[in-house]
Design a protein around this motif. Sequence first.
Motif, PDB file in Angstrom:
ATOM      1  N   TYR A 105       0.770  -1.219   0.248  1.00 33.80           N
ATOM      2  CA  TYR A 105       0.145   0.004  -0.091  1.00 33.80           C
ATOM      3  C   TYR A 105       0.841   1.367  -0.224  1.00 33.80           C
ATOM      4  CZ  TYR A 105      -3.053   3.738   1.983  1.00 33.80           C
ATOM      5  OH  TYR A 105      -3.711   4.752   2.287  1.00 33.80           O
ATOM      6  N   LYS A 106       1.888   1.259   0.789  1.00 34.04           N
ATOM      7  CA  LYS A 106       2.955   2.313   1.019  1.00 34.04           C
ATOM      8  C   LYS A 106       3.796   2.486  -0.480  1.00 34.04           C
ATOM      9  CE  LYS A 106       7.093   3.953   3.445  1.00 34.04           C
ATOM     10  NZ  LYS A 106       7.930   3.782   4.466  1.00 34.04           N
ATOM     11  N   LYS A 107       4.014   1.573  -0.903  1.00 39.05           N
ATOM     12  CA  LYS A 107       4.870   1.667  -2.315  1.00 39.05           C
ATOM     13  C   LYS A 107       3.886   2.170  -3.228  1.00 39.05           C
ATOM     14  CE  LYS A 107       7.363  -1.075  -5.670  1.00 39.05           C
ATOM     15  NZ  LYS A 107       7.920  -2.498  -5.946  1.00 39.05           N
ATOM     16  N   ILE A 108       2.539   1.795  -3.549  1.00 42.33           N
ATOM     17  CA  ILE A 108       1.739   2.594  -4.345  1.00 42.33           C
ATOM     18  C   ILE A 108       1.579   3.902  -4.104  1.00 42.33           C
ATOM     19  CG2 ILE A 108      -0.493   2.369  -5.016  1.00 42.33           C
ATOM     20  CD1 ILE A 108      -0.312  -0.567  -4.642  1.00 42.33           C
ATOM     21  N   LYS A 109       1.237   4.366  -2.781  1.00 45.40           N
ATOM     22  CA  LYS A 109       1.014   5.697  -2.577  1.00 45.40           C
ATOM     23  C   LYS A 109       2.333   6.761  -3.143  1.00 45.40           C
ATOM     24  CE  LYS A 109      -2.695   6.464  -0.253  1.00 45.40           C
ATOM     25  NZ  LYS A 109      -3.916   7.159  -0.532  1.00 45.40           N
ATOM     26  N   LEU A 110       3.597   6.031  -2.792  1.00 47.68           N
ATOM     27  CA  LEU A 110       4.693   6.800  -2.703  1.00 47.68           C
ATOM     28  C   LEU A 110       5.057   6.603  -4.595  1.00 47.68           C
ATOM     29  CD1 LEU A 110       7.124   5.455  -0.079  1.00 47.68           C
ATOM     30  CD2 LEU A 110       6.026   7.826  -0.248  1.00 47.68           C
ATOM     31  N   SER A 111       4.460   5.833  -5.328  1.00 49.44           N
ATOM     32  CA  SER A 111       4.664   6.189  -6.697  1.00 49.44           C
ATOM     33  C   SER A 111       4.179   7.398  -7.266  1.00 49.44           C
ATOM     34  CB  SER A 111       3.857   5.120  -7.416  1.00 49.44           C
ATOM     35  OG  SER A 111       2.396   4.930  -7.475  1.00 49.44           O
ATOM     36  N   ILE A 112       3.383   8.197  -6.648  1.00 47.53           N
ATOM     37  CA  ILE A 112       3.074   9.439  -7.053  1.00 47.53           C
ATOM     38  C   ILE A 112       4.291  10.415  -7.129  1.00 47.53           C
ATOM     39  CG2 ILE A 112       2.600  10.616  -4.802  1.00 47.53           C
ATOM     40  CD1 ILE A 112      -0.001  11.793  -6.050  1.00 47.53           C
ATOM     41  N   TYR A 113       5.077  10.383  -6.697  1.00 40.90           N
ATOM     42  CA  TYR A 113       6.625  10.918  -6.746  1.00 40.90           C
ATOM     43  C   TYR A 113       7.250  10.764  -7.855  1.00 40.90           C
ATOM     44  CZ  TYR A 113       5.842  12.461  -1.762  1.00 40.90           C
ATOM     45  OH  TYR A 113       5.500  13.013  -0.830  1.00 40.90           O
ATOM     46  N   ASN A 114       7.080   9.680  -8.637  1.00 39.53           N
ATOM     47  CA  ASN A 114       8.008   9.160  -9.579  1.00 39.53           C
ATOM     48  C   ASN A 114       8.397  10.078 -10.735  1.00 39.53           C
ATOM     49  OD1 ASN A 114       8.063   6.611  -8.169  1.00 39.53           O
ATOM     50  ND2 ASN A 114       6.695   5.408  -9.781  1.00 39.53           N
ATOM     51  N   GLN A 115       7.594  10.624 -11.327  1.00 35.61           N
ATOM     52  CA  GLN A 115       7.771  11.581 -12.287  1.00 35.61           C
ATOM     53  C   GLN A 115       7.638  13.059 -12.149  1.00 35.61           C
ATOM     54  OE1 GLN A 115       7.357   9.837 -16.631  1.00 35.61           O
ATOM     55  NE2 GLN A 115       6.271   8.349 -15.292  1.00 35.61           N
ATOM     56  N   ALA A 116       7.558  13.482 -10.715  1.00 36.32           N
ATOM     57  CA  ALA A 116       7.062  14.861 -10.317  1.00 36.32           C
ATOM     58  C   ALA A 116       8.214  15.681 -10.274  1.00 36.32           C
ATOM     59  CB  ALA A 116       6.465  14.645  -9.014  1.00 36.32           C
ATOM     60  N   ASP A 117       8.195  16.872 -10.676  1.00 37.12           N
ATOM     61  CA  ASP A 117       9.034  17.884 -10.552  1.00 37.12           C
ATOM     62  C   ASP A 117       9.466  18.427  -9.146  1.00 37.12           C
ATOM     63  OD1 ASP A 117       9.147  17.900 -13.377  1.00 37.12           O
ATOM     64  OD2 ASP A 117       8.023  19.333 -13.583  1.00 37.12           O
TER      65      ASP A 117
END
Length: 438
Positions: free
Chosen positions: A196-208
């Motif tokens: 669950y945590k890993k999925i939440k943190l994926s929002i950062y993957n391509q963010a500026d």
Amino acid sequence: MLYNYSTKKILILGMGLTGISCINFFLKKGIVPKIIDESTCPIYLHKIPKIVKYKLGILDPQWILESDLIVISPGISSFKPILLKARLLGIEIVSDIELFSREVAVPIISITGTNGKSTVATMVTEIAKNTGYKVYLGGNIGFPVLHMLDQKADLYVIELSSFQLENTFTLKSKIAVVLNISEDHMNRYPKGFKQYKKIKLSIYNQADICIINFNQKIKNLNNNSKKWIDLKSKKSNYHVYYDKKQAIIYHKNQKILNMSETFLHGHHNYDNALVSLVISDAMEFPRNSIIETLKKFSTLPHRFTIIHNKKGICWINDSKSTNVNSTKVALDSIQSIGTIHLLLGGDSKSANFNILKDYFNKLKIIIYCFGQDRLYLSKICKEKSITIQTLQQAIILISQKAVSGDTVLLSPGCSSLDQFSSFEERGNIFIKLIKDII
């Protein structure tokens, strides 16, 4: 990159608002998809165009395995065996957020978290509007994101649940925010909280710009290709200071806003205002517009809202509390001289509520456990718990027990879907019961 869907066999899973928006998205491109819904009588069946073939009641394996692209609605688990098989066969499975991400050319502010994301997303949207931006809010709140593509916008603000992030891969956010991460939806994730945590943190993957508002270390935090703003570190320029029961937001030791000048209550809402300020500063919105909007902002319905306060008894509607941590946050925000009457119950989603045991032991509290998992919840603190079937029975009982100085808190910590259609219905019924009984 332009995506060409014209040669693909496309299947949509789920016939809710998200599914309907996906149908319209493809039809506008001259592509006719198929659609499946697990319900035998979905409420939006009448919105399916005659040209679109559909199946009801089961995720038909033949349709799934013959597809090239599957668009999955957030209410359907990505971890169903037939979908895991489809992935192994190389069938692409994406969310509507992924389709949206491939089309957008204007900046996106993406917000997720176990709690508070709707409030922050709405705050930021209102600030952007007050600044003069043409901004649209969608995702897990407001419009399905694909509807927003029809609107000319300067900025999109999207609220994202973990369900939506499961199948989102190319989201390029100007600003991405994870507000907090605590145990939720454990019945959805086979590998538990880490997944669950890993999925939440994926929002950062391509963010500026990546804004972090919780006390957990993240790998690659010092990645030089991104700008990281960590609000919980001692080095942060942004803080909420508490002085003589006052909460004041500071930036670089400069007083920005005394929360007593706003309509917001509770530490969680002061945190929400702080994050909204940080996002707005990162967008370079004028400070006066930010402060003016925060001063006028009212808490969203069903989120720690005082709905009745007479005879010295305060009744609070926090029906949006659908996980264990949100209940803890609500209890932290109460300053009661008397007993707290906590309404706890619904579908616990396999969460570990035992983390509240020591917490309950320290409080002057009576816990009214109702709904599907009432027996499990009542075992957390047996000596302080009362087990009842329904919310109505609990309200009647509380009305007989509560005295001046007490606080009555509906913060169920559970999904409402065992007895209600939504947390909104649960909250509205709570309000009606109080009016009828009190």
